[in-house]
Design a protein around this motif. Structure first.
Motif, PDB file in Angstrom:
ATOM      1  N   SER A   1      34.842  43.812  37.116  1.00  0.00           N
ATOM      2  CA  SER A   1      36.214  43.493  37.526  1.00  0.00           C
ATOM      3  C   SER A   1      36.640  44.303  38.745  1.00  0.00           C
ATOM      4  O   SER A   1      37.332  43.794  39.634  1.00  0.00           O
TER       5      SER A   1
ATOM      6  N   ASN B   1      37.522  42.850  42.539  1.00  0.00           N
ATOM      7  CA  ASN B   1      38.802  43.190  43.158  1.00  0.00           C
ATOM      8  C   ASN B   1      38.627  43.818  44.528  1.00  0.00           C
ATOM      9  O   ASN B   1      39.446  43.593  45.426  1.00  0.00           O
TER      10      ASN B   1
ATOM     11  N   SER C   1      34.087  38.309  36.424  1.00  0.00           N
ATOM     12  CA  SER C   1      33.662  39.701  36.286  1.00  0.00           C
ATOM     13  C   SER C   1      32.504  39.842  35.303  1.00  0.00           C
ATOM     14  O   SER C   1      31.653  40.717  35.449  1.00  0.00           O
TER      15      SER C   1
ATOM     16  N   ASN D   1      46.474  36.636  42.848  1.00  0.00           N
ATOM     17  CA  ASN D   1      46.151  37.203  41.537  1.00  0.00           C
ATOM     18  C   ASN D   1      44.863  36.597  40.985  1.00  0.00           C
ATOM     19  O   ASN D   1      44.022  37.299  40.411  1.00  0.00           O
TER      20      ASN D   1
ATOM     21  N   SER E   1      41.887  38.125  43.104  1.00  0.00           N
ATOM     22  CA  SER E   1      41.606  39.554  42.928  1.00  0.00           C
ATOM     23  C   SER E   1      41.190  39.887  41.502  1.00  0.00           C
ATOM     24  O   SER E   1      40.470  40.852  41.265  1.00  0.00           O
TER      25      SER E   1
ATOM     26  N   PHE F   1      43.319  40.704  39.114  1.00  0.00           N
ATOM     27  CA  PHE F   1      44.321  41.579  38.501  1.00  0.00           C
ATOM     28  C   PHE F   1      45.718  41.083  38.856  1.00  0.00           C
ATOM     29  O   PHE F   1      45.933  40.497  39.926  1.00  0.00           O
ATOM     30  N   TYR F   2      46.661  41.355  37.959  1.00  0.00           N
ATOM     31  CA  TYR F   2      48.052  41.043  38.234  1.00  0.00           C
ATOM     32  C   TYR F   2      48.731  42.241  38.891  1.00  0.00           C
ATOM     33  O   TYR F   2      48.322  43.393  38.675  1.00  0.00           O
TER      34      TYR F   2
END
Length: 459
Positions: free
Chosen positions: A14, A18, A30, A200, A203, A205-206
């Motif tokens: 992950s 990112n 991921s 989001n 990437s 992630f939030y």
């Protein structure tokens, strides 16, 4: 420690997605990144004391958990509005998968026969035939049937080649499935508009500001944490399934009606199938006695998604490199041929299925190249919170395929090397042709208005 390695590699994957724009733009999950890193580290011997076989049992149980938790999840109002009949959608998925099971076996067999004729290498054609159990079924079944062929009929490396096909199938599923999902989403074909290609999504992630919230507390933390409570529900289903299998193994011991060994049907290798039935019954009882408020479906969805992630990492870390290297050329030929045929079948039939046709095409491709868990992972890209009916269709599909392919999986597959070439082609190819002929019947039964909508969607 093996579980800790899987979990740690998910985090590594992950972070890498990112941080690196190439991985972000390719939308590689991921779990795939982490699994490939684990495969490389194991192949180089950089994880002392561990080998690929150490992760097989974890992979099996995460696959089982992913579908038991899905079947324990209730049907939300949103899901019931977005996809129509779960049974009908599940039948489309079942037809695609059944055609794939027969077609892939035929293609793999013929490719190796052709390879031997051209090169004179003498590779067993059954090593090509096992591709269908690796691609369409997954690592567990590939190892099961490959082991039988190897021990009973002397097909050397059958189990390892089956596992290689299963592992490569996961990579193929994402190498083609991810761009397919990206294309569908960019063109607005996804019914669940919560899934979109924003930053989001890319990437992984939030942002810190206003991240989405999911789940609700069911049990008071002073008594029992809500996550532990839901894991406990699954644990109860696991115990019930185990007791059921042990009981039935004692009942059917030595029973072989029509030459069928009934003990195979109640083997722990089919734990996930019996677990599905147990969870469906548990949920039915929970709803009937008015206790549905004691189960949070969002929490179960998060367990499903997490189990899929762990399963993918574990499968990729189960690849053994030595056999792959020795049989690289025929394996590549089989993989390319099977992948092309599977892509065409899934895309064509999936888009014929009407509403949610693009979701079914993508999900079917994942199922027919990796496993049902892979199909779920690809579906999650187009249906981020599993709000369409397709996840439930997958649950129905997992039960229906046992009926449509019973003759192959429980009678002929264990005996394949003893069948002979023409008998094998007749059984597997005939199955594919029979269910291909069912497609016009499915279209005839569909109301005219749905057909119009489907044509508009496909265009």
């Amino acid at each position: 420690m093996a579980f800790a390695l899987l979990a740690g590699l998910l985090v590594v994957g992950s972070v890498l997605r990112n941080r690196f724009s190439l991985l972000r733009n390719m939308l590689i999950p991921s779990s795939i990144i982490g699994g490939l890193i684990g495969f490389i580290l194991l192949s180089l011997g950089w994880i002392p004391g561990y080998q690929s076989s150490d992760f097989a049992s974890l992979t099996f149980h995460f696959f089982t958990l992913s579908f038991m938790s899905l079947c324990l999840t209730g049907t939300s109002r949103e899901a019931s509005l977005s996809g129509g009949s779960i049974m009908r959608g599940g039948m489309w998925l079942t037809i695609i998968w059944t055609i794939s099971l027969g077609l892939q076996g035929v293609i793999g067999y013929l490719v190796i026969r052709g390879y031997d004729a051209i090169t004179g290498s003498g590779v067993s054609e059954w090593l090509g035939a096992i591709v269908t159990h690796g691609f369409t079924q997954g690592p567990g079944q590939a190892l099961t049937y490959g082991g039988l062929w190897e021990s009973e009929y002397g097909i050397e490396h059958a189990a390892q080649v089956g596992l290689i096909f299963a592992s490569v199938g996961f990579l193929v599923a994402f190498a083609i499935g991810v761009p397919m999902a990206k294309r569908f989403i960019s063109r607005g074909h996804n019914a669940n508009k919560a899934s979109r290609l924003d930053e989001n999504f890319r990437s992984g992630f939030y942002p810190a500001q206003n991240p989405p919230e999911t789940g609700r507390m069911i049990s008071h933390p002073a008594s029992l944490d809500s996550l532990a409570y839901h894991l406990g529900l699954l644990a109860i289903a696991y115990v019930i399934t185990h007791v059921w299998l042990v009981f039935m193994q004692g009942v059917v011991v030595g029973a072989e009606p029509g030459g069928i060994n009934l003990s195979v049907l109640f083997s722990h290798n089919l734990f996930f199938l019996h677990g599905l039935g147990v969870c469906v019954l548990m949920r039915l009882v929970i709803d009937r006695v008015g206790l549905s408020h004691r189960v949070d479906d969002e929490s179960l969805k998060r367990i499903t998604g997490s189990a899929v992630d762990f399963m993918v990492v574990g499968t990729l870390m189960s690849i053994q490199f030595s056999v792959l290297y020795a049989l690289l050329a025929p394996i590549v030929l089989v993989v390319v041929s099977v992948t092309l045929a599977t892509f065409i079948i899934c895309l064509f039939i999936g888009r014929l299925s009407g509403k949610l046709g693009h979701e079914r095409a993508l999900t079917s491709f994942g199922c027919c190249c990796g496993s049902t868990g892979t199909g779920l992972l690809l579906l999650r890209m187009m249906d981020a919170d599993f709000s369409t009916t397709v996840p439930k269709e997958l649950a129905f599909f997992n039960l229906a395929i046992i009926i449509t392919t019973f003759h192959i999986l429980f009678i002929f597959a264990p005996l394949v090397p003893s069948l002979g070439g023409w008998s094998y082609l007749a059984i597997f190819g005939g199955t594919a042709l029979f269910f291909l002929a069912m497609i016009p019947l499915m279209l005839i039964r569909r109301p005219f208005s749905s057909g119009v909508a489907a044509k508009g969607s496909a265009s």
